[in-house]
Design an enzyme around this catalytic site. Structure first.
Site, PDB file in Angstrom:
ATOM      1  N   ASP A  55      27.056 100.492  44.724  1.00  0.00           N
ATOM      2  CA  ASP A  55      27.053  99.460  43.683  1.00  0.00           C
ATOM      3  C   ASP A  55      25.747  99.459  42.883  1.00  0.00           C
ATOM      4  OD1 ASP A  55      29.163  97.848  43.060  1.00  0.00           O
ATOM      5  OD2 ASP A  55      28.674  96.265  44.494  1.00  0.00           O
ATOM      6  N   LYS A  73      40.026  97.838  44.232  1.00  0.00           N
ATOM      7  CA  LYS A  73      39.147  98.964  44.579  1.00  0.00           C
ATOM      8  C   LYS A  73      39.734  99.746  45.750  1.00  0.00           C
ATOM      9  CE  LYS A  73      35.132  96.455  42.793  1.00  0.00           C
ATOM     10  NZ  LYS A  73      33.995  95.576  43.082  1.00  0.00           N
ATOM     11  N   GLN A 117      30.725  92.491  48.032  1.00  0.00           N
ATOM     12  CA  GLN A 117      31.334  91.890  46.840  1.00  0.00           C
ATOM     13  C   GLN A 117      30.659  90.569  46.482  1.00  0.00           C
ATOM     14  OE1 GLN A 117      33.672  93.380  44.952  1.00  0.00           O
ATOM     15  NE2 GLN A 117      33.873  91.688  43.525  1.00  0.00           N
TER      16      GLN A 117
HETATM   17  N1  GUN Z   1      31.587  90.973  41.537  1.00  0.00           N
HETATM   18  C1  GUN Z   1      32.033  91.172  40.275  1.00  0.00           C
HETATM   19  N2  GUN Z   1      31.847  92.459  39.919  1.00  0.00           N
HETATM   20  C2  GUN Z   1      31.274  93.085  40.965  1.00  0.00           C
HETATM   21  C3  GUN Z   1      30.831  94.428  41.200  1.00  0.00           C
HETATM   22  O1  GUN Z   1      30.944  95.327  40.366  1.00  0.00           O
HETATM   23  N3  GUN Z   1      30.287  94.659  42.418  1.00  0.00           N
HETATM   24  C4  GUN Z   1      30.157  93.687  43.352  1.00  0.00           C
HETATM   25  N4  GUN Z   1      29.599  94.012  44.509  1.00  0.00           N
HETATM   26  N5  GUN Z   1      30.549  92.447  43.158  1.00  0.00           N
HETATM   27  C5  GUN Z   1      31.105  92.155  41.977  1.00  0.00           C
END
Ligand code: GUN
Length: 305
Positions: A117, A50, A94
Site C-alpha cells: 500500500d 481486492k 485497510q
Molecule cells: N481505504 C480506502 N482506500 C484505501 C487504500 O487504498 N488502502 C487502504 N489500506 N485503505 C484504504
C-alpha cells in the site's frame, strides 16, 4: 463540449492482463494478507473487491477481521507475525482504523518490503525524495497511469487536488510534482479559503474529498480534466439496497464542461485495485530478480535519474 470518459475499468483490465504474464514468470504467485477492523461497509466492500481480483489472477489472499474495540497491541502482534511469515509477500491494513494514531502505528508496523500500500513512513519517504525501490500508494499511482493511458499531459500544468488524506491527496501531490510528472500542484482541504477560484484555475482537477456534489458545474473551467476519487454512498430507492455509489462531482453537469472525466464507479476504483496487484507482483519480483519480465517499474518514469 462532451467529456471523454476515462475508462478505468478498461485500462485496469489491460494492466491485469500484463500482470498475468509477469506472474507466470515467478516461482510462485504473490500472497497478500489483508487486515480489516470493524464492520465499516465500504471497507468490507473494498477488501472484497481486492480479494476477488487477486483470486482471478491466481494471487492468494489471507483476510483477518478484528472487532472495532480491538487493542492496538493485538494488531501489532498480527502484523509482526505476517512480517516474519515467508509465505506472505504483501500486507494491507485497510483504512479507516479506529483512530488516526492507531492507523499511524499500524502502517508503521508493516515490513516496508511487504508494504504494498506504500503507507509505511520509509516508503512515503522514498516517494517524497523521488527514490525508487519503495512502493507507491495505489490510488495516486492508478490516477497517474490513467492520465498516461489517455495521453493527458501533466508537465507544467496546474493540478488541483481537493483533499489532503494520507491515502490519496498527500501522496498524489508528491507524485504529480515529481520530475516525472512536472505538474504545478495545489492541495485544497476542508480549511481552504477560495476553493472555488482555485478549482477554477485547474487544468487537472482531482477531487478526493468524499463529499457528494462538492464540485459543481460553475466551479470548473471549460476543458478541464476531472478525476473523481469520491466513493460516496447516497440513498436512492431506485437502486438495489436503497443506495447508490456516487463521486464528489456533479457528473451529468460536468460531462458537458470538461474535456475528460472519470465515471464513478468504473474510473479510479478499478485502477486502485490493479495497482495493488501490481505492487504485490513487484514485491515477489524483488525477491526473485532473475524472474522479472522486462516491464519497467513506474518509478523509472516518475523518478527519472
Ligand atoms: N481505504 C480506502 N482506500 C484505501 C487504500 O487504498 N488502502 C487502504 N489500506 N485503505 C484504504
Amino acid at each position: 463540449m462532451v467529456a471523454e470518459l476515462l475508462d478505468g475499468k478498461r485500462v485496469a483490465a489491460e494492466i491485469l492482463e500484463g500482470l498475468r504474464r509477469r506472474i507466470a514468470c515467478l516461482p510462485h504467485p504473490p500472497c497478500i494478507a489483508f487486515l480489516r477492523i470493524g464492520e465499516n461497509a465500504a471497507s468490507r466492500f473494498y477488501v472484497g473487491r481486492k480479494v476477488a481480483v487477486a483470486k482471478d489472477l491466481g494471487i492468494r489472499s489471507i483476510v483477518e477481521v478484528f472487532p472495532e474495540q480491538v487493542a492496538e497491541k493485538t494488531i501489532l502482534e498480527q502484523l509482526s507475525r505476517w512480517n516474519s511469515d515467508g509465505e506472505i509477500d504483501g500486507i494491507l491494513v485497510q483504512a479507516p482504523l479506529p483512530s488516526r494514531e492507531f492507523q499511524r502505528s499500524a502502517f508503521a508496523a508493516v515490513d516496508p518490503a511487504k508494504d504494498v500500500d506504500g503507507f509505511h513512513p520509509y516508503n512515503f519517504g522514498l516517494l517524497a525524495q523521488e527514490r525508487p525501490g519503495g512502493f507507491i500508494p495505489c490510488t495516486p499511482k492508478g490516477i497517474l497511469r490513467l492520465l498516461e493511458a489517455y495521453a493527458i499531459p501533466t508537465d507544467g500544468r496546474h493540478a488541483v487536488i481537493v483533499g489532503r488524506s494520507l491515502i490519496v491527496g498527500r501522496p498524489l501531490s508528491l507524485l504529480l510534482q515529481s520530475h516525472g510528472a512536472n505538474a504545478t500542484v495545489t492541495v485544497c482541504h476542508s480549511r481552504s479559503q477560495q476553493l472555488r477560484s482555485i478549482v477554477r484555475s485547474a487544468d487537472i482537477l482531482i477531487s478526493a474529498a468524499g463529499q457528494p456534489n462538492l464540485i459543481l458545474e460553475d466551479m470548473v473551467a471549460e476543458g478541464t480534466t476531472v478525476v473523481d476519487v469520491g466513493q460516496n454512498s447516497v440513498p436512492d430507492e431506485t437502486f438495489p439496497g436503497g443506495h447508490r455509489l456516487c463521486g464528489d462531482v456533479d457528473f451529468p453537469a460536468l460531462r458537458h464542461r470538461c474535456s475528460h472525466l472519470t465515471p464513478v464507479p468504473g474510473g479510479v476504483g478499478p485502477m486502485t485495485v490493479a495497482m495493488l496487484m501490481e505492487n504485490a507482483v513487484e514485491a515477489v519480483e524483488r525477491k526473485f530478480p532473475g524472474n522479472r519480465r522486462n516491464d519497467p517499474p513506474i518509478e523509472q518514469k516518475c523518478f527519472p535519474s
